[in-house]
Design a protein around this motif. Structure first.
Motif, PDB file in Angstrom:
ATOM      1  N   ARG A 186       3.988   9.343   7.754  1.00 32.41           N
ATOM      2  CA  ARG A 186       3.758   7.948   8.288  1.00 32.41           C
ATOM      3  C   ARG A 186       2.507   7.600   8.451  1.00 32.41           C
ATOM      4  N   ALA A 187       1.644   8.531   9.187  1.00 34.61           N
ATOM      5  CA  ALA A 187       0.382   8.053   9.434  1.00 34.61           C
ATOM      6  C   ALA A 187      -0.711   8.103   8.139  1.00 34.61           C
ATOM      7  N   LEU A 188      -0.431   9.111   7.162  1.00 37.40           N
ATOM      8  CA  LEU A 188      -1.094   9.087   6.024  1.00 37.40           C
ATOM      9  C   LEU A 188      -0.743   7.852   5.184  1.00 37.40           C
ATOM     10  N   THR A 189       0.532   7.684   5.119  1.00 32.21           N
ATOM     11  CA  THR A 189       0.823   6.366   4.353  1.00 32.21           C
ATOM     12  C   THR A 189      -0.006   5.373   4.844  1.00 32.21           C
ATOM     13  N   ARG A 190       0.046   4.832   6.292  1.00 27.35           N
ATOM     14  CA  ARG A 190      -0.913   3.913   6.794  1.00 27.35           C
ATOM     15  C   ARG A 190      -2.162   4.086   6.633  1.00 27.35           C
ATOM     16  N   ALA A 191      -2.735   5.345   6.275  1.00 25.47           N
ATOM     17  CA  ALA A 191      -4.097   5.502   6.158  1.00 25.47           C
ATOM     18  C   ALA A 191      -4.312   5.053   4.532  1.00 25.47           C
TER      19      ALA A 191
ATOM     20  N   GLU B 155       6.205   4.896   1.714  1.00 26.38           N
ATOM     21  CA  GLU B 155       6.842   5.588   3.093  1.00 26.38           C
ATOM     22  C   GLU B 155       8.266   6.196   2.455  1.00 26.38           C
ATOM     23  N   ALA B 156       8.969   6.813   3.596  1.00 23.45           N
ATOM     24  CA  ALA B 156      10.217   7.348   3.153  1.00 23.45           C
ATOM     25  C   ALA B 156      10.890   6.259   2.828  1.00 23.45           C
ATOM     26  N   ARG B 157      11.478   6.277   1.344  1.00 26.07           N
ATOM     27  CA  ARG B 157      11.922   5.267   0.777  1.00 26.07           C
ATOM     28  C   ARG B 157      13.393   5.575   0.733  1.00 26.07           C
ATOM     29  N   PRO B 158      14.294   4.262   0.688  1.00 24.65           N
ATOM     30  CA  PRO B 158      15.688   4.605   0.597  1.00 24.65           C
ATOM     31  C   PRO B 158      16.120   4.912  -0.784  1.00 24.65           C
ATOM     32  N   LEU B 159      17.208   5.561  -0.896  1.00 24.38           N
ATOM     33  CA  LEU B 159      17.621   5.997  -2.600  1.00 24.38           C
ATOM     34  C   LEU B 159      18.169   4.983  -3.167  1.00 24.38           C
TER      35      LEU B 159
ATOM     36  N   THR C 268      10.113  11.871   6.453  1.00 19.04           N
ATOM     37  CA  THR C 268       9.706  10.849   7.709  1.00 19.04           C
ATOM     38  C   THR C 268       8.737  11.529   8.759  1.00 19.04           C
ATOM     39  N   SER C 269       7.998  12.691   8.255  1.00 16.01           N
ATOM     40  CA  SER C 269       7.111  13.111   9.346  1.00 16.01           C
ATOM     41  C   SER C 269       6.288  12.142  10.159  1.00 16.01           C
ATOM     42  N   ALA C 270       5.549  12.528  11.103  1.00 24.03           N
ATOM     43  CA  ALA C 270       4.628  11.609  11.739  1.00 24.03           C
ATOM     44  C   ALA C 270       3.538  11.560  10.972  1.00 24.03           C
ATOM     45  N   GLU C 271       3.241  12.513  10.052  1.00 25.77           N
ATOM     46  CA  GLU C 271       2.079  12.897   9.717  1.00 25.77           C
ATOM     47  C   GLU C 271       2.366  11.961   8.152  1.00 25.77           C
TER      48      GLU C 271
END
Length: 339
Positions: free
Chosen positions: A73-78, A4-8, A68-71
């Motif tokens: 996030r969705a693809l990360t879950r997928a 996911e969008a990860r902290p630096l 952090t886009s919706a896509e």
């Protein structure tokens, strides 16, 4: 695997991460890399290079960095669903999108039907895409086409050299230098961080702020931005920032050390060592040099040599942050004792 969008974390609390993770690594009875393959330069006609297909389905490797886009996030879950063998649920999410990453996910989710053929088609249509090449190599490897997989990973390492996919390809090509639970690239530890206002930003905004600051002739700003890029597995971009910082501050051991570490690759680790080793003479009392030399040795599988350098770092400039880091790390390792 996907992130996911990860902290630096490369510029936030890096020391804690380093000490805990590395202590666990060195304490292991043996340093063992991932057990994929290491065949090189062979053709699929060579006996043993084409093997029986592996059981199950291949792991999917997508990386969205700080997206952090919706896509994303969705693809990360997928991807998480797919890697948990929940193929139907993953496929439904992948099918909603048309990006190359989504198409690759759909191909993997259809592995039991015609996934391999779909991956070959996607790679043929995107011959310079590092994400397609890396995952095609994984798919071919799972299908028992070992030599084809190696060729695809070698190409990934070249065309995606400044991406997580190129970095991952080097892992697969050099399994003895790949350690489960640790980043592919050696840690780079700075003894300073960004301004608190920047450090509190979401990862995408933080990265943008670091980039704006690094555009100025400021060595520290370039080191912070380079460290963030290094943590995001964009090694060529990071190395350019480190080199620029060292040029601006040639007498700063941290900048010079970062420039040396930034040259590290698993295909040619000597390049980094040839720059970092001599710095122990240029900065004989700078613990930052010995500390990072110890880290690079760990990433090269040289445990005892690494411990020697960490002991020297602990003895250099007692009380400095890097000396204390080395001392704390050594204190966590069975059978070692800082001096």
């Amino acid at each position: 695997m996907a992130t996911e969008a990860r902290p630096l974390v490369s510029v936030r609390n890096r020391r804690v991460v380093v000490i805990v993770a590395l202590a666990a690594l060195i304490a292991a009875a043996a340093v063992v890399g991932v057990t994929l393959l290491q065949t090189r330069g062979e053709r699929t006609t060579v006996p043993g290079v084409v093997t029986t297909p592996r059981a199950g389905q291949p792991p999917l490797d997508l990386d969205f960095g700080v997206d952090t886009s919706a896509e994303a996030r969705a693809l990360t879950r997928a991807q998480a669903l797919y890697n948990a063998n929940r193929d139907a649920q993953a496929a439904a999410i992948f099918a909603r999108y048309h990006s190359l990453e989504a198409q690759i996910g759909s191909a993997f989710a259809a592995w039991k039907k015609n996934g391999l053929a779909e991956m070959h088609g996607l790679a043929a249509a995107n011959p310079t895409s590092s994400v397609a090449l890396l995952n095609l190599g994984i798919a071919d490897y799972w299908a028992g086409r070992n030599a084809d997989a190696v060729a695809e990973w070698e190409k990934t390492a070249k065309v995606g050299a400044d991406s997580p996919y190129g970095v991952r390809a080097e892992d697969l090509l050099h399994p003895k230098l790949s350690f489960p639970g640790l980043p592919s690239l050696p840690y780079l530890v700075l003894d300073f961080g960004p301004a608190p206002a920047i450090g509190r930003l979401p990862a995408p905004a933080e990265l943008a702020a670091l980039a704006r600051a690094a555009a100025k002739p400021n060595a520290r700003a370039k080191l912070l931005y380079g460290s963030a890029l290094w943590g995001l597995e964009r090694p060529l971009s990071a190395e350019r920032q480190f080199a620029a910082a060292a040029k601006l501050a040639p007498h700063d051991p941290v900048a010079r050390t970062a420039a040396a570490v930034g040259l590290f690759t698993k295909a040619n680790p000597v390049q980094a060592f040839s720059r970092l080793g001599p710095l122990t003479g240029v900065f004989p009392r700078a613990a930052v040099v010995r500390f990072h030399l110890g880290l690079l040795l760990l990433w090269s599988g040289e445990r005892q040599k690494a411990i020697t350098q960490l002991r020297l770092a602990a003895a250099d400039k007692p009380g400095s942050s890097y000396s204390e880091d080395a001392r704390r790390l050594l204190s966590r390792l069975p059978g070692t004792r800082s001096k």
